[in-house]
Scaffold this motif. Structure first.
Motif, PDB file in Angstrom:
ATOM      1  N   SER A 154       0.804  -1.221   0.000  1.00  0.00           N
ATOM      2  CA  SER A 154       0.000   0.000   0.000  1.00  0.00           C
ATOM      3  C   SER A 154       0.839   1.274   0.000  1.00  0.00           C
ATOM      4  O   SER A 154       0.373   2.329  -0.435  1.00  0.00           O
ATOM      5  CB  SER A 154      -0.940   0.017   1.210  1.00  0.00           C
ATOM      6  OG  SER A 154      -0.183   0.042   2.420  1.00  0.00           O
ATOM      7  N   ALA A 155       2.095   1.199   0.467  1.00  0.00           N
ATOM      8  CA  ALA A 155       2.900   2.414   0.633  1.00  0.00           C
ATOM      9  C   ALA A 155       3.775   2.732  -0.574  1.00  0.00           C
ATOM     10  O   ALA A 155       3.956   3.904  -0.914  1.00  0.00           O
ATOM     11  CB  ALA A 155       3.793   2.291   1.874  1.00  0.00           C
ATOM     12  N   ILE A 156       4.317   1.707  -1.245  1.00  0.00           N
ATOM     13  CA  ILE A 156       5.321   1.944  -2.294  1.00  0.00           C
ATOM     14  C   ILE A 156       4.671   2.436  -3.587  1.00  0.00           C
ATOM     15  O   ILE A 156       3.727   1.838  -4.099  1.00  0.00           O
ATOM     16  CB  ILE A 156       6.136   0.672  -2.590  1.00  0.00           C
ATOM     17  CG1 ILE A 156       6.785   0.130  -1.302  1.00  0.00           C
ATOM     18  CG2 ILE A 156       7.188   0.940  -3.653  1.00  0.00           C
ATOM     19  CD1 ILE A 156       7.830   1.031  -0.717  1.00  0.00           C
ATOM     20  N   LEU A 157       5.192   3.547  -4.102  1.00  0.00           N
ATOM     21  CA  LEU A 157       4.782   4.051  -5.419  1.00  0.00           C
ATOM     22  C   LEU A 157       5.729   3.578  -6.515  1.00  0.00           C
ATOM     23  O   LEU A 157       5.306   3.116  -7.574  1.00  0.00           O
ATOM     24  CB  LEU A 157       4.785   5.581  -5.426  1.00  0.00           C
ATOM     25  CG  LEU A 157       3.747   6.324  -4.604  1.00  0.00           C
ATOM     26  CD1 LEU A 157       4.064   7.824  -4.634  1.00  0.00           C
ATOM     27  CD2 LEU A 157       2.347   6.068  -5.147  1.00  0.00           C
ATOM     28  N   LEU A 158       7.032   3.720  -6.245  1.00  0.00           N
ATOM     29  CA  LEU A 158       8.037   3.479  -7.273  1.00  0.00           C
ATOM     30  C   LEU A 158       9.335   3.021  -6.622  1.00  0.00           C
ATOM     31  O   LEU A 158       9.747   3.563  -5.591  1.00  0.00           O
ATOM     32  CB  LEU A 158       8.298   4.779  -8.063  1.00  0.00           C
ATOM     33  CG  LEU A 158       9.446   4.775  -9.073  1.00  0.00           C
ATOM     34  CD1 LEU A 158       9.123   3.872 -10.264  1.00  0.00           C
ATOM     35  CD2 LEU A 158       9.737   6.200  -9.558  1.00  0.00           C
ATOM     36  N   ILE A 159       9.967   2.021  -7.231  1.00  0.00           N
ATOM     37  CA  ILE A 159      11.305   1.603  -6.821  1.00  0.00           C
ATOM     38  C   ILE A 159      12.221   1.809  -8.020  1.00  0.00           C
ATOM     39  O   ILE A 159      11.909   1.388  -9.135  1.00  0.00           O
ATOM     40  CB  ILE A 159      11.344   0.139  -6.363  1.00  0.00           C
ATOM     41  CG1 ILE A 159      10.413  -0.054  -5.160  1.00  0.00           C
ATOM     42  CG2 ILE A 159      12.764  -0.274  -5.990  1.00  0.00           C
ATOM     43  CD1 ILE A 159      10.307  -1.476  -4.699  1.00  0.00           C
ATOM     44  N   MET A 160      13.344   2.444  -7.779  1.00  0.00           N
ATOM     45  CA  MET A 160      14.252   2.775  -8.871  1.00  0.00           C
ATOM     46  C   MET A 160      15.670   2.344  -8.521  1.00  0.00           C
ATOM     47  O   MET A 160      16.265   2.838  -7.563  1.00  0.00           O
ATOM     48  CB  MET A 160      14.205   4.287  -9.123  1.00  0.00           C
ATOM     49  CG  MET A 160      15.043   4.748 -10.273  1.00  0.00           C
ATOM     50  SD  MET A 160      14.687   6.477 -10.683  1.00  0.00           S
ATOM     51  CE  MET A 160      15.424   7.293  -9.289  1.00  0.00           C
ATOM     52  N   ALA A 161      16.209   1.396  -9.288  1.00  0.00           N
ATOM     53  CA  ALA A 161      17.613   1.011  -9.143  1.00  0.00           C
ATOM     54  C   ALA A 161      18.437   1.821 -10.132  1.00  0.00           C
ATOM     55  O   ALA A 161      17.975   2.120 -11.237  1.00  0.00           O
ATOM     56  CB  ALA A 161      17.777  -0.485  -9.408  1.00  0.00           C
ATOM     57  N   GLN A 162      19.661   2.179  -9.754  1.00  0.00           N
ATOM     58  CA  GLN A 162      20.478   2.966 -10.664  1.00  0.00           C
ATOM     59  C   GLN A 162      21.959   2.684 -10.491  1.00  0.00           C
ATOM     60  O   GLN A 162      22.413   2.180  -9.463  1.00  0.00           O
ATOM     61  CB  GLN A 162      20.204   4.452 -10.496  1.00  0.00           C
ATOM     62  CG  GLN A 162      20.768   5.101  -9.251  1.00  0.00           C
ATOM     63  CD  GLN A 162      20.562   6.609  -9.267  1.00  0.00           C
ATOM     64  OE1 GLN A 162      19.473   7.096  -8.997  1.00  0.00           O
ATOM     65  NE2 GLN A 162      21.612   7.351  -9.583  1.00  0.00           N
ATOM     66  N   ARG A 163      22.715   2.975 -11.543  1.00  0.00           N
ATOM     67  CA  ARG A 163      24.170   2.932 -11.546  1.00  0.00           C
ATOM     68  C   ARG A 163      24.659   4.131 -12.347  1.00  0.00           C
ATOM     69  O   ARG A 163      23.921   4.721 -13.127  1.00  0.00           O
ATOM     70  CB  ARG A 163      24.712   1.650 -12.206  1.00  0.00           C
ATOM     71  CG  ARG A 163      24.270   0.352 -11.580  1.00  0.00           C
ATOM     72  CD  ARG A 163      24.914   0.084 -10.226  1.00  0.00           C
ATOM     73  NE  ARG A 163      24.600  -1.263  -9.781  1.00  0.00           N
ATOM     74  CZ  ARG A 163      23.487  -1.622  -9.170  1.00  0.00           C
ATOM     75  NH1 ARG A 163      22.546  -0.713  -8.949  1.00  0.00           N
ATOM     76  NH2 ARG A 163      23.291  -2.865  -8.790  1.00  0.00           N
TER      77      ARG A 163
END
Length: 568
Positions: free
Chosen positions: A444-453
């Motif tokens: 219910s809380a997470i909108l977006l997860i973004m991994a990056q390098r």
């Protein structure tokens, strides 16, 4: 050529002359100006390094047009130049060299006769009357590098000469006289200035049994800068400790400090200093916090168009959580602060808690974690929730307590941004579950997860076309259909770059939580199942994002392979 300039770039009289003398039309001129501006080069420098103009021809014609003397730098002995009259910052800032001193007149080398602003500054700093002698751009750039390299060697030799009688058995003793030693002070100041000028992100000072070395981290890679005498290593460390307001008599425990210096007296740059005892002395690392490098627009981060749209939609939601993941040095903080600057309006209350605060922004309430006083991420978050926040940024979620408060804040009308140390986006969900956060709270809380390098960009001035076997390209993930028109570039190396690369750009995996993804979380799906669903939903992996940068000629295949060895 009045139509050649872009909206925010005004041609000088010399540049008008340059374009006209090379018979460059308005359309081509506009293209060259845009490219030169992006590379932070002058138009003259850009045209010459790209062989669009001949340096000698330009200089000789300009000398006639402007009535200035012209000289071939190759005819001069660089060792005889009066370099002591101008400091390195001034030389590099204005791309000039002092050539001769005649009475009260200082003759300086310039490749751009319209660079009149340099004359006032040189007159102010040297108290001499400057006169311009025109030289070729390429020879001037090479001469400056050679002179500065010689200056570096002289600094080391001065230190060696100054301390060649030092008893190395007493090298670990520090006194106030050591710290105030002029050669040491000069060398440390030059090291800090050089690190800034070379675009380094970190300075490493490392003592070993038989030698002492200093390395700079540039574009994510470490390069050796100098190897001062081992006998004076502790004097150098102590000098930096004094500047960072650290305890110079303490050698047994780690210490942290901060240094603020000004570059060209224009704007301050902070150095975050960390000192740690090792087997052969104290290792010191200085993180350079250049405010200019943090002023990055959303366009400069490296998002693909559809990724930028997903990111903007997420940060404009009124509540929920956005998580940025990746290892240390992957650019997470820059990404979060780019988002905060977009959100930083008078109608929003933005609060951040970090360890430490690396970037200061006016209009944002920033809190620095202090474990000694009990000010942790969790306690700061609790306090924030009583401060009527709209947006909360947590530097890093490290434990259940911080994660639990952040998730609940995201569920109760706040936009929460934070970071986690995970390899990719699907693993982040599992990490939160393993911390003890209930699946329904995560869903219910997470909108977006973004991994990056961050990957190194190929130098646009020297990159070259390369050919690879079809089998190799198929292994990397390219299709046969695209191979016919596929152009791949590799690094070469030139005066403008480091080993064929200059600057870095982000590659991203953006995973917004769909209804199917939320249902899978509620069903206790593992990382593999979440990753498989992400593939079905068309979520690009980090490697896929990296290959898109290769297709565009931004980076090389070997660089993407280095950063994403395993499929992410």
């Amino acid at each position: 050529m009045p139509n050649a300039a872009t909206e925010d770039y005004q041609l000088t009289g010399f540049e008008h002359f340059l374009l006209a003398s090379q018979q460059i039309n308005d359309i081509a001129a506009h293209k060259y100006i845009v490219a030169a501006t992006k590379m932070q080069l002058t138009l003259l420098h850009y045209l010459i390094v790209n062989h669009l103009a001949d340096a000698q021809d330009v200089a000789s014609k300009a000398a006639i047009e402007y009535g200035l003397p012209f000289i071939d730098l190759n005819a001069l002995d660089l060792k005889q130049l009066p370099l002591y009259l101008l400091n390195e910052k001034l030389i590099r800032k204005h791309n000039t060299l002092p050539l001769f001193l005649r009475g009260n007149t200082l003759y300086i080398a310039l490749s751009d006769p319209a660079a009149v602003s340099v004359l006032d500054e040189i007159k102010f700093h040297s108290q001499l009357h400057p006169e311009v002698i025109l030289v070729e751009q390429n020879k001037l750039a090479k001469a400056i590098d050679m002179c500065m390299e010689a200056s570096d060697k002289e600094s080391i030799q001065l230190l060696e000469k100054e301390h060649d009688n030092v008893d190395t058995t007493e090298a670990h003793e520090d006194t106030s006289d050591d710290i105030d030693d002029t050669p040491i002070v000069s060398f440390v100041n030059k090291t800090l200035t050089d690190a800034i000028n070379k675009g380094a992100s970190d300075i490493h000072l490392e003592p070993y049994e038989k030698y002492f070395r200093i390395r700079f981290r540039t574009d994510g890679m470490l390069y050796q800068y100098a190897r001062p005498p081992l006998s004076i290593s502790n004097r150098i460390i102590s000098r930096i400790k004094v500047m960072a307001k650290m305890n110079i008599s303490e050698h047994r425990v780690p210490q942290d400090g901060r240094i603020k210096v000004s570059l060209n007296n224009i704007y301050p740059i902070d150095f975050r200093v960390s000192c740690c005892p090792t087997l052969f002395g104290e290792k010191m690392v200085l993180r350079i916090l250049d405010p200019n490098k943090t002023e990055i627009s959303i366009k400069d981060l490296g998002f693909e168009p559809e990724q930028e749209q997903v990111f903007m939609e997420a940060i404009n939601k009124p509540y929920g959580m956005i998580l940025v993941t990746g290892p240390t040095g992957s650019g997470k903080t820059i990404t979060l602060y780019t988002a905060l600057k977009l959100l930083n309006h008078i109608e929003r209350n933005i609060c951040t808690v970090e360890d430490p605060v690396e970037i200061t922004v006016e209009g944002i309430n920033q809190v620095h974690v202090n474990l000694k006083t009990g000010l942790t991420f969790a306690t700061a978050l609790r306090s924030f929730l009583r401060q009527d926040p709209d947006v909360i940024m947590v530097g890093e979620i490290r434990d259940f307590e911080t994660a639990d408060i952040a998730v609940k804040a995201a569920q109760t009308g706040h936009l929460v941004l934070s970071t986690l140390h995970t390899n990719d986006a699907p693993q982040t969900l599992n990490r939160l579950l393993q911390m003890g956060i209930e699946p329904y709270n995560v869903a219910s809380a997470i909108l977006l997860i973004m991994a990056q390098r961050l990957v190194r960009c190929l130098c646009p001035l020297c990159k070259k076309l390369i050919q690879l076997p079809e089998a190799t390209l198929l292994t990397f993930g390219f299709t046969k259909a695209e191979m016919q028109d596929l152009k791949l570039f590799g690094p070469v190396g030139c005066d403008n770059c480091k080993s064929g690369y200059k600057g870095r750009v982000g590659i991203f995996q953006l995973m917004p939580l769909s209804d199917n993804m939320r249902n899978l979380i509620l069903d206790n799906g593992n990382a593999e199942q979440i990753s498989a669903l992400a593939d079905l939903e068309g979520i690009h992996t980090l490697r896929t994002s990296g290959l898109n940068k290769v297709r565009l000629g931004i980076t090389s295949l070997e660089e993407i392979d280095r950063i994403t060895k395993e499929k992410s």
